[in-house]
Design an enzyme around this catalytic site. Structure first.
Site, PDB file in Angstrom:
ATOM      1  N   GLU A  48       0.828  -1.213   0.000  1.00  0.00           N
ATOM      2  CA  GLU A  48       0.000   0.000   0.000  1.00  0.00           C
ATOM      3  C   GLU A  48       0.860   1.259   0.000  1.00  0.00           C
ATOM      4  O   GLU A  48       0.591   2.203  -0.745  1.00  0.00           O
ATOM      5  CB  GLU A  48      -0.922   0.020   1.229  1.00  0.00           C
ATOM      6  CG  GLU A  48      -1.891  -1.133   1.288  1.00  0.00           C
ATOM      7  CD  GLU A  48      -1.365  -2.354   2.024  1.00  0.00           C
ATOM      8  OE1 GLU A  48      -2.204  -3.179   2.427  1.00  0.00           O
ATOM      9  OE2 GLU A  48      -0.139  -2.503   2.196  1.00  0.00           O
ATOM     10  N   CYS A  76      -2.550  -2.315   7.357  1.00  0.00           N
ATOM     11  CA  CYS A  76      -2.106  -2.339   8.748  1.00  0.00           C
ATOM     12  C   CYS A  76      -2.118  -0.912   9.314  1.00  0.00           C
ATOM     13  O   CYS A  76      -2.471   0.044   8.626  1.00  0.00           O
ATOM     14  CB  CYS A  76      -0.704  -2.932   8.834  1.00  0.00           C
ATOM     15  SG  CYS A  76       0.589  -1.844   8.179  1.00  0.00           S
TER      16      CYS A  76
END
Length: 142
Positions: A48, A76
């Site tokens: 990401e 996360c």
């Protein structure tokens, strides 16, 4: 999400966790990332973050409000912070990340309104191609 799965498979072939991400603007992929890319130190090289940094570079701005992040696994905490700071409007993911997930853990950074500068609501959609994401994560290399 199909492209995320392809990127995750590529990461897995390289011995990295099977996570792939893309940033989309106006229905066009503008950047992509795989877990463990060498462009960042291993600790920071989450798919990401790689995709977001490439989008920032391509667009020339940290404001990604009109963008959507697709990823095979729920972001996360670290990735969630970067998502919030860049104002990504929507996050679509395959499977939950458990206790370190930024949406469904005890510390939901993607949805909290406790941080005053993060008042923009992020649209979340999870479970997209979840079985495919889970199978790829479980697949043994080789």
């Amino acid at each position: 999400m199909q492209r995320c799965l392809q990127l995750a498979a590529e990461a897995k072939r390289k011995g990295k966790p099977a996570v792939g991400s893309v940033v989309v603007k106006d229905k066009v992929i503008i950047s992509e990332g795989t877990e463990g890319e060498s462009s960042l130190p291993p600790l920071l090289a989450h798919a990401e973050i790689v995709a977001i940094l490439k989008a920032i570079q391509k667009l020339g701005t940290n404001d990604l409000f009109n963008c959507v992040l697709y990823t095979t696994v729920e972001p996360c905490y670290m990735c969630s912070y970067v998502i919030r700071e860049t104002k990504i409007a929507r996050v679509i993911f395959g499977t939950k990340a458990g206790e370190i997930g930024g949406a469904f853990s005890s510390y939901p950074l993607l949805t909290t309104k406790a941080v005053s500068r993060w008042q923009t609501e992020i649209l979340l959609e999870g479970g997209v191609l979840e079985e495919d994401c889970l199978q790829l994560l479980k697949k043994v290399k080789g």
